[in-house]
Design an enzyme around this catalytic site. Structure first.
Site, short mmCIF file in Angstrom:
data_model
loop_
_atom_site.label_atom_id
_atom_site.label_comp_id
_atom_site.label_asym_id
_atom_site.label_seq_id
_atom_site.Cartn_x
_atom_site.Cartn_y
_atom_site.Cartn_z
N GLU A 93 -4.42 -0.33 1.87
CA GLU A 93 -3.13 0.01 1.26
C GLU A 93 -3.08 -0.41 -0.20
O GLU A 93 -2.43 0.25 -1.03
CB GLU A 93 -2.00 -0.66 2.04
CG GLU A 93 -0.59 -0.15 1.69
CD GLU A 93 0.05 -0.83 0.50
OE1 GLU A 93 1.05 -0.30 -0.02
OE2 GLU A 93 -0.45 -1.90 0.07
N GLU A 94 -3.78 -1.50 -0.53
CA GLU A 94 -3.76 -1.99 -1.91
C GLU A 94 -4.69 -1.19 -2.83
O GLU A 94 -4.75 -1.47 -4.02
CB GLU A 94 -4.16 -3.47 -1.94
CG GLU A 94 -3.25 -4.39 -1.15
CD GLU A 94 -1.86 -4.53 -1.74
OE1 GLU A 94 -1.60 -3.92 -2.79
OE2 GLU A 94 -1.03 -5.25 -1.15
N ASP A 142 -5.05 -5.41 4.66
CA ASP A 142 -5.77 -5.75 3.43
C ASP A 142 -4.83 -6.43 2.43
O ASP A 142 -3.61 -6.29 2.50
CB ASP A 142 -6.41 -4.52 2.80
CG ASP A 142 -5.40 -3.51 2.30
OD1 ASP A 142 -4.48 -3.17 3.07
OD2 ASP A 142 -5.53 -3.05 1.14
N HIS A 180 1.32 -10.16 -4.78
CA HIS A 180 0.16 -10.16 -5.69
C HIS A 180 0.11 -11.39 -6.60
O HIS A 180 -0.68 -11.42 -7.54
CB HIS A 180 0.13 -8.89 -6.55
CG HIS A 180 0.08 -7.62 -5.77
ND1 HIS A 180 -0.05 -6.37 -6.36
CD2 HIS A 180 0.13 -7.37 -4.44
CE1 HIS A 180 -0.06 -5.43 -5.44
NE2 HIS A 180 0.05 -6.03 -4.26
N HIS A 220 -0.06 -3.34 6.79
CA HIS A 220 -1.48 -3.29 6.40
C HIS A 220 -2.10 -4.68 6.43
O HIS A 220 -1.41 -5.69 6.20
CB HIS A 220 -1.66 -2.65 5.02
CG HIS A 220 -0.97 -3.34 3.89
ND1 HIS A 220 -1.61 -4.26 3.09
CD2 HIS A 220 0.28 -3.24 3.39
CE1 HIS A 220 -0.77 -4.70 2.15
NE2 HIS A 220 0.38 -4.10 2.31
N ASP A 264 2.55 -10.13 1.24
CA ASP A 264 2.08 -8.74 1.16
C ASP A 264 0.69 -8.59 1.75
O ASP A 264 -0.31 -8.76 1.06
CB ASP A 264 2.10 -8.31 -0.31
CG ASP A 264 1.82 -6.84 -0.51
OD1 ASP A 264 1.91 -6.07 0.46
OD2 ASP A 264 1.50 -6.45 -1.64
N GLU A 318 6.63 -3.75 4.73
CA GLU A 318 6.34 -4.29 3.40
C GLU A 318 7.43 -5.32 3.07
O GLU A 318 8.56 -5.19 3.54
CB GLU A 318 6.34 -3.19 2.34
CG GLU A 318 5.17 -2.23 2.41
CD GLU A 318 3.88 -2.84 1.86
OE1 GLU A 318 3.95 -3.92 1.22
OE2 GLU A 318 2.81 -2.25 2.08
#
EC number: 3.5.1.130
Length: 346
Positions: A122-123, A70, A317, A68, A92, A146
């Protein structure tokens, strides 16, 4: 071999720093359009942009490398120090995504047709993966990108239920109130709350609560949100009914839901990733994750799927996201070895 490794690392450095400089929090993926157009032209990979989610699809084929584009909010200025790249999404999941793009490019140069996707959202609510499942795509194999420490193969994710609860009461002057919506609902929250303890036990966690408009008036309305997580052996309906029973006088709405996923260790993708790591003298581990990923969604369009990627998952994150060029190279090599095996057996 060393020359190939240096080529991959140099290209990874160039592409990842470029992509990290583009701020793409969920719902802002269009910011990366020019980047993917450049990739399409440079690597001779057909580009398709899914219209509803603004997800990016490169290449063609029955094997999909899915990551992903985003990120969580919060821009971090990208930089490189001693072959370590820093920036929002380095782990990520722009690092895994760049590994997949390079692997797809090199595989297609060998005549092995592979599709790679930079999915959107995705987030948040995974609208990119959901749109992909509605586009009549069916893949023989999918590897989801991931961060999994470069050694772990994820074979199981928990499911999630996002619940909104709206409660109402008669407002009263706070100096003489006989009841209080905040107090009443707080008691119910404590009764229904299930703390995250281990993978196999479900969790029911309140994440948002809003009520009240005045300092001296008890609230007339209260909004509450629960984040529910459960493993494949837990009963979804029992969890929902437990919450419904506790909040009978309130309105309840499921605003988003993701089914859990579990694949066999004999799944072709799992086996090919395992052998790909062993060929590099890396000891693989089969793991399960307490959260969710696009693998939960994409299981609908394939029978052969697993998640693997470079990057330290503990840095997801955080403001310390970083990944080494060696990690990205291992990711590229692992994707290529796994897909070459899957291609030969197709």
């Amino acid at each position: 071999m060393q020359q190939e490794k240096e080529l991959v690392k140099q290209k990874a450095k160039e592409l990842l720093l470029d992509l990290l400089s583009i701020y793409t929090p969920s719902k802002n993926e269009t910011n990366a359009t020019k980047f993917f157009e450049k990739i399409s032209n440079e690597f001779n990979l057909k580009l398709e942009i899914l219209p509803d989610s603004n997800s990016f699809i490169l290449g063609e084929g029955e094997i999909l490398l899915a990551s992903h584009v985003d990120t969580v909010p919060g821009y971090i200025e990208p930089k490189i120090e001693n072959e370590v790249i820093y920036g929002r999404g380095a782990v990520d999941a722009k690092g895994p995504l760049i590994s997949m793009i390079i692997a797809a490019w090199l595989l297609n140069e060998k005549g092995i047709k592979v599709m790679v996707s930079g999915l959107a959202d995705e987030e948040s609510t995974s609208i990119g993966a959901k749109e992909l499942t509605l586009k009549n795509f069916n893949f023989k194999h999918i590897i989801v990108g991931e961060p999994s420490n470069g050694t772990d193969i994820v074979v199981e994710y928990r499911g999630s239920i996002q619940l909104d609860i709206m409660c109402e009461s008669t407002p009263e002057h706070s100096s003489s109130a006989k009841s209080n919506l905040i107090v009443d609902i707080s008691k119910k929250i404590i009764e229904v709350y299930k703390q995250p303890e281990n993978y196999d036990k479900p969790s029911i966690v309140p994440t948002i609560i809003r009520a009240g408009e005045s300092y001296n008036v008890t609230p007339a309305k209260l909004y509450l949100h629960f984040d529910v997580r459960y493993a494949i052996n837990n009963k979804r309906d029992d969890l929902i009914n437990e919450i419904k029973d506790k909040f009978q006088e309130c309105g309840l709405k499921i605003v988003d839901e993701t089914q859990p996923v579990k694949v066999s260790i004999n799944n072709p993708v799992v086996k090919s990733l395992t052998r790909a790591l062993l060929k590099q003298n890396i000891k693989p581990r089969l793991v399960r994750k307490a959260g969710t990923s696009d693998m939960n969604i994409l299981q609908k369009i394939t029978t052969s799927i697993a998640t693997y990627g470079p990057g330290n998952s503990m840095l997801e994150h955080t403001n310390q996201e970083k990944i080494t060029l060696d990690e990205i190279y291992i990711g590229v090599k692992t994707y290529m070895l796994a897909i070459e095996e899957l291609w030969q057996k197709s």
